[in-house]
Structures are given as C-alpha cells and as structure tokens.
Scaffold this motif. Structure first.
Motif, PDB file in Angstrom:
ATOM      1  N   ARG A  50      59.542  39.850  45.155  1.00  0.00           N
ATOM      2  CA  ARG A  50      61.016  39.475  45.078  1.00  0.00           C
ATOM      3  C   ARG A  50      61.744  40.052  43.960  1.00  0.00           C
ATOM      4  O   ARG A  50      62.898  40.562  43.769  1.00  0.00           O
ATOM      5  CB  ARG A  50      61.387  38.137  45.240  1.00  0.00           C
ATOM      6  CG  ARG A  50      61.161  37.966  46.889  1.00  0.00           C
ATOM      7  CD  ARG A  50      61.612  36.579  47.445  1.00  0.00           C
ATOM      8  NE  ARG A  50      63.026  36.043  47.006  1.00  0.00           N
ATOM      9  CZ  ARG A  50      63.248  34.842  46.773  1.00  0.00           C
ATOM     10  NH1 ARG A  50      62.398  33.694  47.010  1.00  0.00           N
ATOM     11  NH2 ARG A  50      64.489  34.610  46.401  1.00  0.00           N
ATOM     12  N   ALA A  51      61.013  39.770  42.756  1.00  0.00           N
ATOM     13  CA  ALA A  51      61.734  40.147  41.348  1.00  0.00           C
ATOM     14  C   ALA A  51      61.867  41.876  41.251  1.00  0.00           C
ATOM     15  O   ALA A  51      62.528  42.267  40.755  1.00  0.00           O
ATOM     16  CB  ALA A  51      60.510  39.874  40.116  1.00  0.00           C
ATOM     17  N   PHE A  52      60.974  42.456  42.024  1.00  0.00           N
ATOM     18  CA  PHE A  52      61.000  43.945  42.075  1.00  0.00           C
ATOM     19  C   PHE A  52      62.136  44.086  42.786  1.00  0.00           C
ATOM     20  O   PHE A  52      62.619  45.479  42.240  1.00  0.00           O
ATOM     21  CB  PHE A  52      59.593  44.349  42.563  1.00  0.00           C
ATOM     22  CG  PHE A  52      59.321  45.881  42.696  1.00  0.00           C
ATOM     23  CD1 PHE A  52      58.936  46.592  41.701  1.00  0.00           C
ATOM     24  CD2 PHE A  52      59.918  46.663  43.680  1.00  0.00           C
ATOM     25  CE1 PHE A  52      58.709  47.914  41.823  1.00  0.00           C
ATOM     26  CE2 PHE A  52      59.683  47.936  44.148  1.00  0.00           C
ATOM     27  CZ  PHE A  52      59.182  48.565  42.943  1.00  0.00           C
ATOM     28  N   GLN A  53      62.310  43.565  43.637  1.00  0.00           N
ATOM     29  CA  GLN A  53      63.758  44.023  44.572  1.00  0.00           C
ATOM     30  C   GLN A  53      64.993  43.877  43.623  1.00  0.00           C
ATOM     31  O   GLN A  53      65.881  44.348  44.007  1.00  0.00           O
ATOM     32  CB  GLN A  53      63.865  43.179  45.801  1.00  0.00           C
ATOM     33  CG  GLN A  53      62.865  43.511  46.622  1.00  0.00           C
ATOM     34  CD  GLN A  53      62.593  45.014  47.146  1.00  0.00           C
ATOM     35  OE1 GLN A  53      63.478  45.710  47.298  1.00  0.00           O
ATOM     36  NE2 GLN A  53      61.220  45.302  46.956  1.00  0.00           N
ATOM     37  N   MET A  54      65.087  43.053  42.564  1.00  0.00           N
ATOM     38  CA  MET A  54      66.152  42.838  41.529  1.00  0.00           C
ATOM     39  C   MET A  54      66.248  44.182  40.752  1.00  0.00           C
ATOM     40  O   MET A  54      67.317  44.140  40.103  1.00  0.00           O
ATOM     41  CB  MET A  54      66.185  41.630  40.799  1.00  0.00           C
ATOM     42  CG  MET A  54      66.085  40.434  41.699  1.00  0.00           C
ATOM     43  SD  MET A  54      65.994  38.893  40.925  1.00  0.00           S
ATOM     44  CE  MET A  54      67.735  38.875  39.959  1.00  0.00           C
ATOM     45  N   MET A  55      65.147  44.867  40.760  1.00  0.00           N
ATOM     46  CA  MET A  55      65.244  46.123  39.881  1.00  0.00           C
ATOM     47  C   MET A  55      66.356  47.290  40.367  1.00  0.00           C
ATOM     48  O   MET A  55      66.390  47.560  41.380  1.00  0.00           O
ATOM     49  CB  MET A  55      63.929  46.654  39.561  1.00  0.00           C
ATOM     50  CG  MET A  55      63.142  45.671  38.976  1.00  0.00           C
ATOM     51  SD  MET A  55      60.929  46.014  38.775  1.00  0.00           S
ATOM     52  CE  MET A  55      60.963  47.659  38.399  1.00  0.00           C
ATOM     53  N   ASP A  56      66.810  48.271  39.517  1.00  0.00           N
ATOM     54  CA  ASP A  56      67.582  49.276  39.886  1.00  0.00           C
ATOM     55  C   ASP A  56      66.586  50.197  40.610  1.00  0.00           C
ATOM     56  O   ASP A  56      65.306  50.034  40.254  1.00  0.00           O
ATOM     57  CB  ASP A  56      68.399  49.809  38.758  1.00  0.00           C
ATOM     58  CG  ASP A  56      67.786  50.507  37.723  1.00  0.00           C
ATOM     59  OD1 ASP A  56      66.462  50.595  37.734  1.00  0.00           O
ATOM     60  OD2 ASP A  56      68.561  51.318  37.005  1.00  0.00           O
ATOM     61  N   ASP A  57      67.047  51.375  41.205  1.00  0.00           N
ATOM     62  CA  ASP A  57      66.335  52.264  41.676  1.00  0.00           C
ATOM     63  C   ASP A  57      65.483  52.909  40.791  1.00  0.00           C
ATOM     64  O   ASP A  57      64.396  53.405  41.215  1.00  0.00           O
ATOM     65  CB  ASP A  57      67.175  53.167  42.645  1.00  0.00           C
ATOM     66  CG  ASP A  57      67.892  52.536  43.884  1.00  0.00           C
ATOM     67  OD1 ASP A  57      67.260  51.525  44.244  1.00  0.00           O
ATOM     68  OD2 ASP A  57      68.919  52.850  44.162  1.00  0.00           O
ATOM     69  N   ALA A  58      65.876  53.429  39.827  1.00  0.00           N
ATOM     70  CA  ALA A  58      65.015  54.335  38.752  1.00  0.00           C
ATOM     71  C   ALA A  58      64.028  53.486  38.258  1.00  0.00           C
ATOM     72  O   ALA A  58      62.737  53.897  38.202  1.00  0.00           O
ATOM     73  CB  ALA A  58      66.109  54.604  37.696  1.00  0.00           C
ATOM     74  N   ALA A  59      64.043  52.362  37.878  1.00  0.00           N
ATOM     75  CA  ALA A  59      63.147  51.494  37.575  1.00  0.00           C
ATOM     76  C   ALA A  59      61.826  51.116  38.813  1.00  0.00           C
ATOM     77  O   ALA A  59      60.875  51.155  38.480  1.00  0.00           O
ATOM     78  CB  ALA A  59      63.455  49.852  37.008  1.00  0.00           C
ATOM     79  N   LYS A  60      62.548  51.039  39.945  1.00  0.00           N
ATOM     80  CA  LYS A  60      61.472  50.845  41.405  1.00  0.00           C
ATOM     81  C   LYS A  60      60.853  52.408  41.234  1.00  0.00           C
ATOM     82  O   LYS A  60      59.603  52.278  41.805  1.00  0.00           O
ATOM     83  CB  LYS A  60      62.118  50.491  42.360  1.00  0.00           C
ATOM     84  CG  LYS A  60      62.991  49.330  42.428  1.00  0.00           C
ATOM     85  CD  LYS A  60      63.639  49.036  43.771  1.00  0.00           C
ATOM     86  CE  LYS A  60      64.169  47.923  43.873  1.00  0.00           C
ATOM     87  NZ  LYS A  60      65.146  47.700  45.068  1.00  0.00           N
TER      88      LYS A  60
END
Length: 178
Positions: free
Chosen positions: A55-65
């Motif tokens: 869920r923390a990963f989902q809070m990242m912007d697309d470039a970070a993901k």
C-alpha cells in the motif's frame, strides 16, 4: 573499517516527533499544503511500519514505481525492519518547498523533508523524503526517499574516530540532521 551504510528507496518511520519543522524561503505554501504533505509522510511510513509496503508503494508517483518493482520494494522494507528494530523517534527537521522549479522534470509543487530517526538497533539514521503535487492540485505522491545509517552492531566494532568519520560522511546527504 566496518561501515554499514545503505541508501534505500524506503525510509521507515511511523510517528511524528519533534518541534514544528522549519520551512524554506524558496516558496511559502498554504497551510493546507503543509498539512497534506505531513499527512502523506505519516501515512506512507505508517504503512511501512505496520508491514504493508504494497500500500505504501501505491503512494509513490509513477516514475518512482517504474524504478523498482513492488516485490523488491517490499523486500527492502522487510530487510530494513529486521535490521533496525522498532522505531524509537523520528524528527521532521526541515521542509524545503519549491513551486515550478526551472530544473524540475514537471511543473508543480515539490517538497523535500529532511528526517532524523532512531531505532532500537540504529542510533545513527538520517534521510529525506521528496514529494510531488501536480499543478492542478490533488494528493502529494512520494517521488523519492533516502535513508542513510550505521547500525549499532557495526558502530560498536569501530573506533570512535572511525565511527565519527563514517557518520560525518553519511550525514552529509542529510545536512539538516546534523
């Protein structure tokens, strides 16, 4: 010299402790932006601390993901938690705000938050979190998080001057924490 220093995309923190953070003179955000950014940081690290890195990963912007898989992100979070032990203290040291900076990849609001923390097994830990908000508004997203530390087991094996030198080198990446 034994030196334990890892720069993670993950910076694990769960509670806000310390004085009101200072703000940069680069741009003064409205109070609701400060509150929103602080909530995003708190939620992001609360999810990591509670064992929910997906869920923390989902809070990242697309470039970070795009730079790391959710599996690798979760593995790094788990590895850090096993090394650090429980969080004892976190201080948000400084918020640096920028609006539409000329050298940024996209227009919008950027905030870098310098953080210092202590964990059960890590007394020396600092880092930062960078957030981004689109010009149209909406939620802040985590662009990057960096963590620099020397764990206590490694610190105990070092001579004091070696430890001081190693920490001075690492903490240069988090200048507000010194």
């Amino acid at each position: 010299m034994i030196r334990a220093a890892i720069a993670f995309i993950v910076l694990v923190i769960s509670t806000l402790i310390g004085p009101q953070p200072t703000r940069s003179q680069d741009w003064s955000p409205p109070q609701d932006s400060v509150l929103n950014a602080t909530r995003v940081i708190d939620t992001y690290f609360s999810l990591l601390d509670s064992g929910d890195p997906e869920r923390a990963f989902q809070m990242m912007d697309d470039a970070a993901k795009a730079s790391i898989s959710v599996t690798a992100f979760a593995e790094q979070s788990d590895e850090f938690h096993s090394r650090s032990g429980p969080l004892l203290q976190r201080r948000l040291l400084k918020f640096t705000w920028l609006k539409d900076p000329a050298d940024a990849p996209l227009p919008g609001i950027y905030v870098a938050v310098d953080i210092a923390t202590k964990f059960e097994k890590i007394d020396r830990h600092c880092g930062y979190v960078a957030l981004y908000q689109k010009p149209s508004g909406g939620a802040f997203h985590v662009m990057r998080a960096e963590s620099n530390f020397i764990d206590n087991a490694a610190a105990m094996k070092m001579a004091k001057f070696e430890l001081d030198k190693a920490w001075a080198e690492l903490s240069r990446n988090c200048p507000a924490s010194r």
